[in-house]
Structure formats: structure tokens, C-alpha cells
Design a protein around this motif. Sequence first.
Motif, PDB file in Angstrom:
ATOM      1  N   ASP B  60      -7.461   3.735 -16.289  1.00  0.00           N
ATOM      2  CA  ASP B  60      -6.560   2.636 -15.979  1.00  0.00           C
ATOM      3  C   ASP B  60      -6.784   2.192 -14.546  1.00  0.00           C
ATOM      4  O   ASP B  60      -7.032   3.020 -13.669  1.00  0.00           O
ATOM      5  CB  ASP B  60      -5.101   3.086 -16.111  1.00  0.00           C
ATOM      6  N   ALA B  61      -6.642   0.903 -14.302  1.00  0.00           N
ATOM      7  CA  ALA B  61      -6.651   0.384 -12.944  1.00  0.00           C
ATOM      8  C   ALA B  61      -6.127  -1.030 -13.026  1.00  0.00           C
ATOM      9  O   ALA B  61      -6.221  -1.674 -14.074  1.00  0.00           O
ATOM     10  CB  ALA B  61      -8.059   0.375 -12.355  1.00  0.00           C
ATOM     11  N   SER B  62      -5.548  -1.469 -11.935  1.00  0.00           N
ATOM     12  CA  SER B  62      -5.083  -2.839 -11.951  1.00  0.00           C
ATOM     13  C   SER B  62      -5.309  -3.498 -10.597  1.00  0.00           C
ATOM     14  O   SER B  62      -6.114  -4.414 -10.471  1.00  0.00           O
ATOM     15  CB  SER B  62      -3.605  -2.864 -12.351  1.00  0.00           C
ATOM     16  N   CYS B  63      -4.646  -3.013  -9.579  1.00  0.00           N
ATOM     17  CA  CYS B  63      -4.684  -3.716  -8.293  1.00  0.00           C
ATOM     18  C   CYS B  63      -5.967  -3.465  -7.508  1.00  0.00           C
ATOM     19  O   CYS B  63      -6.421  -4.292  -6.760  1.00  0.00           O
ATOM     20  CB  CYS B  63      -3.482  -3.307  -7.459  1.00  0.00           C
ATOM     21  N   LEU B  64      -6.553  -2.306  -7.681  1.00  0.00           N
ATOM     22  CA  LEU B  64      -7.728  -1.861  -6.927  1.00  0.00           C
ATOM     23  C   LEU B  64      -7.485  -1.826  -5.416  1.00  0.00           C
ATOM     24  O   LEU B  64      -8.412  -1.909  -4.627  1.00  0.00           O
ATOM     25  CB  LEU B  64      -8.957  -2.717  -7.255  1.00  0.00           C
ATOM     26  N   GLU B  65      -6.226  -1.725  -4.998  1.00  0.00           N
ATOM     27  CA  GLU B  65      -5.974  -1.605  -3.560  1.00  0.00           C
ATOM     28  C   GLU B  65      -4.777  -0.690  -3.276  1.00  0.00           C
ATOM     29  O   GLU B  65      -4.005  -0.921  -2.367  1.00  0.00           O
ATOM     30  CB  GLU B  65      -5.773  -2.984  -2.930  1.00  0.00           C
ATOM     31  N   GLU B  66      -4.591   0.290  -4.127  1.00  0.00           N
ATOM     32  CA  GLU B  66      -3.575   1.324  -3.920  1.00  0.00           C
ATOM     33  C   GLU B  66      -2.154   0.765  -3.792  1.00  0.00           C
ATOM     34  O   GLU B  66      -1.403   1.146  -2.922  1.00  0.00           O
ATOM     35  CB  GLU B  66      -3.913   2.165  -2.669  1.00  0.00           C
ATOM     36  N   VAL B  67      -1.812  -0.176  -4.661  1.00  0.00           N
ATOM     37  CA  VAL B  67      -0.406  -0.560  -4.708  1.00  0.00           C
ATOM     38  C   VAL B  67       0.197  -0.470  -6.106  1.00  0.00           C
ATOM     39  O   VAL B  67       1.415  -0.547  -6.239  1.00  0.00           O
ATOM     40  CB  VAL B  67      -0.122  -1.980  -4.153  1.00  0.00           C
ATOM     41  N   CYS B  68      -0.627  -0.316  -7.139  1.00  0.00           N
ATOM     42  CA  CYS B  68      -0.027  -0.267  -8.479  1.00  0.00           C
ATOM     43  C   CYS B  68       0.107   1.158  -8.994  1.00  0.00           C
ATOM     44  O   CYS B  68       0.952   1.449  -9.818  1.00  0.00           O
ATOM     45  CB  CYS B  68      -0.826  -1.114  -9.466  1.00  0.00           C
ATOM     46  N   GLY B  69      -0.738   2.050  -8.525  1.00  0.00           N
ATOM     47  CA  GLY B  69      -0.631   3.457  -8.916  1.00  0.00           C
ATOM     48  C   GLY B  69      -1.264   3.803 -10.248  1.00  0.00           C
ATOM     49  O   GLY B  69      -1.359   4.971 -10.609  1.00  0.00           O
ATOM     50  N   SER B  70      -1.713   2.788 -10.996  1.00  0.00           N
ATOM     51  CA  SER B  70      -2.139   3.085 -12.375  1.00  0.00           C
ATOM     52  C   SER B  70      -3.450   3.866 -12.450  1.00  0.00           C
ATOM     53  O   SER B  70      -3.742   4.492 -13.453  1.00  0.00           O
ATOM     54  CB  SER B  70      -2.269   1.785 -13.173  1.00  0.00           C
ATOM     55  N   CYS B  71      -4.251   3.852 -11.397  1.00  0.00           N
ATOM     56  CA  CYS B  71      -5.552   4.516 -11.471  1.00  0.00           C
ATOM     57  C   CYS B  71      -5.479   5.984 -11.044  1.00  0.00           C
ATOM     58  O   CYS B  71      -6.506   6.619 -10.843  1.00  0.00           O
ATOM     59  CB  CYS B  71      -6.545   3.800 -10.565  1.00  0.00           C
ATOM     60  N   THR B  72      -4.252   6.512 -10.905  1.00  0.00           N
ATOM     61  CA  THR B  72      -4.099   7.886 -10.423  1.00  0.00           C
ATOM     62  C   THR B  72      -4.733   8.897 -11.373  1.00  0.00           C
ATOM     63  O   THR B  72      -4.569   8.808 -12.592  1.00  0.00           O
ATOM     64  CB  THR B  72      -2.606   8.194 -10.233  1.00  0.00           C
ATOM     65  N   CYS B  80      -4.780  11.613  -6.827  1.00  0.00           N
ATOM     66  CA  CYS B  80      -4.948  10.526  -5.865  1.00  0.00           C
ATOM     67  C   CYS B  80      -5.309   9.254  -6.612  1.00  0.00           C
ATOM     68  O   CYS B  80      -5.509   9.265  -7.823  1.00  0.00           O
ATOM     69  CB  CYS B  80      -6.016  10.867  -4.839  1.00  0.00           C
ATOM     70  N   GLN B  81      -5.387   8.162  -5.864  1.00  0.00           N
ATOM     71  CA  GLN B  81      -5.745   6.888  -6.478  1.00  0.00           C
ATOM     72  C   GLN B  81      -7.272   6.785  -6.467  1.00  0.00           C
ATOM     73  O   GLN B  81      -7.897   6.768  -5.412  1.00  0.00           O
ATOM     74  CB  GLN B  81      -5.125   5.727  -5.686  1.00  0.00           C
ATOM     75  N   SER B  82      -7.837   6.655  -7.657  1.00  0.00           N
ATOM     76  CA  SER B  82      -9.300   6.644  -7.737  1.00  0.00           C
ATOM     77  C   SER B  82      -9.875   5.361  -7.139  1.00  0.00           C
ATOM     78  O   SER B  82     -11.032   5.320  -6.760  1.00  0.00           O
ATOM     79  CB  SER B  82      -9.755   6.823  -9.178  1.00  0.00           C
ATOM     80  N   CYS B  83      -9.054   4.298  -7.016  1.00  0.00           N
ATOM     81  CA  CYS B  83      -9.583   3.045  -6.467  1.00  0.00           C
ATOM     82  C   CYS B  83      -9.825   3.122  -4.970  1.00  0.00           C
ATOM     83  O   CYS B  83     -10.621   2.361  -4.430  1.00  0.00           O
ATOM     84  CB  CYS B  83      -8.661   1.877  -6.792  1.00  0.00           C
ATOM     85  N   THR B  84      -9.113   4.030  -4.289  1.00  0.00           N
ATOM     86  CA  THR B  84      -9.317   4.102  -2.838  1.00  0.00           C
ATOM     87  C   THR B  84      -9.941   5.429  -2.412  1.00  0.00           C
ATOM     88  O   THR B  84     -10.098   5.684  -1.224  1.00  0.00           O
ATOM     89  CB  THR B  84      -7.993   3.912  -2.080  1.00  0.00           C
TER      90      THR B  84
HETATM   91  S1  FES Z   1      -5.786   0.396  -9.170  1.00  0.00           S
HETATM   92 FE1  FES Z   1      -3.792   0.106  -8.345  1.00  0.00          FE
HETATM   93  S2  FES Z   1      -3.599   1.872  -7.142  1.00  0.00           S
HETATM   94 FE2  FES Z   1      -5.608   2.060  -7.811  1.00  0.00          FE
END
Ligand code: FES
Lengths: 231, 250
Positions: B60-72, B80-84
Amino acid sequence: MRVSDSTYYTLKRLHSLSGVVPIGAFLLEHFLTNSRALQGAAAFDRAAAELAGLPYVVLLEAGGIWMPILFHMVLGILIATTSQANLDRHGYARNWHYSLQRFSGLFLVLYLVYHTWSTRFSAEAMSAPSLFAYMREHLSHPGVFAFYVLGVIAACYHFGNGLFGFAIHWGLVTSRSAQRWAGRAAMAVVVVLSLVGINALLAFTGHGLNLFQKHAPPPADVTVMNASEHR
Amino acid sequence: MARTTIELRIKRQDTPTAAPYWEEFSMPWRANMNVISCLMEIRKRPVTRAGQKTTPIAWDASCLEEVCGSCTMLVNGKPCQSCTQLVDKLPDAPIVLEPLTKFPIVRDLQVDRTRMFEGLKQVKAWIAIDGTHDLGPGPRVSESEREIAYAFSRCMTCGCCMEVCPQFNDRSDFIGPAPLAQVRLFNAHPTGHMNARERLESIMGRGGLSECGNAQNCVEVCPKEIPLTEAFGELGRQTTGLWLKKLFGG
Ligand code: FES
Ligand code: SF4
Ligand code: SF4
């Protein structure tokens, strides 16, 4: 057994409270009385007899010690079953304390069963003319002595660290720095109490250290049963 | 030694009930890659390190900037957040990716965090306004409270705190740290305060605040540095007050 949500909260509050009063208070009293052993056999036996002779003593013991401990134990075991310790993955300091709190609690169940049985209800303890002499004999076995040292440390730890949890649960400390200080203070309590407890154990074997006393105590000569005249 | 390739070990699971299994992947190193860009590379060419063709990995991922939390997810065992999560910040060893362990698995690295959202509903983590007429501007909030409120409002329901909480698991009904902290946030809001008692009551039963065992792992891992344990202390104070009030007839 299912209880209503508000009863549940009350039970949890009482669990937290009972660890401090009366159980914690009893621990302090118990250590103080046992430290009489530093002043000799007669002083200790007199203190023990004094306690046993208190008015309403059965009521005091049952309501102030046995019932709270039993309540605290049963609920504590139930609480421990809801935990999924994860020290292996997340080794933060407070997580250690979290696990140790549960572990020491469970150990204390074992310890207290043995401790009360051997000092209160065993045939030897019941028939011993002097409790001091009985304790000296009892603690002269290295295995028993070591078990008692562990028991003392576990009790002090469970109480001291429990104070930290108590302070947060009841909202006495809220800020991060206050919580950090509460944690340090709790550990200081653990260390000081443990030393007091272990010193009392040593006193029974004749190796206790007389510290912080105003009058020079009589020699801890365990063979003199009426050392009280010296005081 | 700088890495020239990126090695990954990924825990996979095809359906919510299927048995999990591990697969290894390898790709050439490029500067500034993060865990998600590695997963994207694998998606382009889903072939294992041993050259076996496989299915693309689900995450899962959505924002790709550590604000949605879905990629945890768990990276080398840490949530942790895999996007950051930058690859270059990780030790030069195979990067181990696992789904969060406290939530039901949907597929591969995707989990179902419904339990956390249920917790937010339970504590009414919102400001109740009925919206039928203009209420005018709300009361002002002091700067110091605004600052604290802002800290709590950054929660992105990522679930890191729930992942590491020893009290949040299948054996307990604990709603977990994140929803509790939101009670602190909304009860301090001047309008939200009108429902403060309801929110407190919602955390005074089974699964509520008293389930917390003060392991304080949550606050160690929260990527938004939310003062979770301060919230628990404050809520402890508030619930104690309400408890006494109810006990003695308030
Ligand atoms: S995709 Fe939203 S926090 Fe990583
Ligand atoms: S409190 Fe922190 S760790 Fe927990 S869900 Fe919110 S952002 Fe994530
Ligand atoms: S402090 Fe409480 S909520 Fe946070 S990890 Fe520990 S037990 Fe869980």
C-alpha cells in the motif's frame, strides 16, 4: 467472568492502588520489622511478638495484607496474560521494565507461597520457640538464602517500578521530563529498598551491617537471647 | 563499503489465510532509492534473485511523502514508512521487508488496519458540529495549546505505535496508543471539549486506557514524534477525576 466496563475500570484502579497501599506500605513495615534483626535476636523476637499481639490483628492481617495481596495477584496474573512481550524486537529501556514488571510479579507469586508457608505455616515455624532462631536456621541453607535474596529484589523492583506505573496511571506525572524523573526516582527506591531488605536477611545470619543508627546497637551475637538489657 | 547491488528479502503471502513464504530479490544500486522505489523496480520485472519468475509484490502507498501512513511495514524488523526509508541509510546487508504483525494481512505487505479506525470511531475522534446553521467563528485557542494540538494532529494512523505495543495484540481488546492520543487532542479543543466526558467514558472500559502497561515503546517509534505517553498521563488524570466523580455521585 464478565464485568461491566465501569466495574472493570474500578478493578484496574484498585489493582494499581492496592500495590501502593496497603501492599507497598506493608512491604515497608515488613522490612522495618525485619531490620530489628540487626539489633539482635531478642529485639527481633520482641518486635515480632509485638506485631502478633496487636489488637484486631487477625482483621488487620486479613483485610490489610492477605486480601489485597490475593486480589493484586489474581488480577495481575490476568493482566499478564494479555501481554505479548516483544523485547527481542524492541529492546528499549522502558520495554525492559515492562517485561521485568510482569516477570517479577509472576516470580513473586511463587516466592510468596513459599515464604508464607515456610515462615508461618510449616511445622518447624509453628513449633519454633524463637522466630529469630528459626529464621537463622532457615536462611543458613545457601539455596534458601539465595531464593530469599531474589525474592527481596523482585519485591523491591515490583514495588519501585510499580510506583512509576502508578504515577502515570493516576496522572501524577504527565510531561516527558517528569516521567523520566519518576523513572529514576523509582529505580532509586528499588536500589535502596533492596539493600535494606538484603541487609535484614544478612542480619539473621549474623552478617548484617548496622548503618544509620543513633545509638550503638548491642553486638549482633545471635546466641545471646536476652541482649535487650544492653539497649 | 558502498553497495553496488540492493538485496531484498521479502515475506510474502498470497491470500489472507495462505501460508507466508520468503522471496529474495536483487537489483543494481542507484543513488537515493527508498524501499518503495525498490518494490517498484521489482514490479517492473518480477523475477527473484535465482531467476525465477514470480508475481509482483503487493503493498500500500498513497502520499509517498510520509503523511498518509499507508505504506507502513517492517523494514529490518522496525516499523516505518517504506516511502521515506532510504536504502542508503540501511546497513549494507539484505533488506528484510515484512508486513506489520499486529494487523490482518491482505496480501504480501498489505495489511488491514481497520482495528485502528474502529478505535478512532470508539473514542469519537472528531469535533461534533451538526452543520445545519452557521455557528460563527469558534473560540480562540492559545498559542501554547495550539502547538501541542498540532503535535497530536500529525497522527497519520500508520500503526507503528500499535505494532510495537506489547499490550496491543489478539489477546487483549486494547484500542492502542494512537486512538488514545486523539482523545487528548479532541478533549482539549474548545468545541471538542463539549464531548469530553463521552470520550473519557469510551476509554474507561475494557480495552481502554487502563490496558496500557507503560512500556513506552509507542513513543519511541512514532515517526511523527507524538507525545503519546504525555497524553496517557493527562488522560490518567482526567479519567481518575471522572472516576472519582462518578463513584461519589457527580
Ligand atoms: S505512502 Fe503515505 S506515508 Fe508512505
Ligand atoms: S501515533 Fe504516531 S505511530 Fe501511532 S499511528 Fe499516529 S503517527 Fe503512527
Ligand atoms: S506505553 Fe502503553 S500504549 Fe505505549 S507501547 Fe507501552 S503499553 Fe503500549
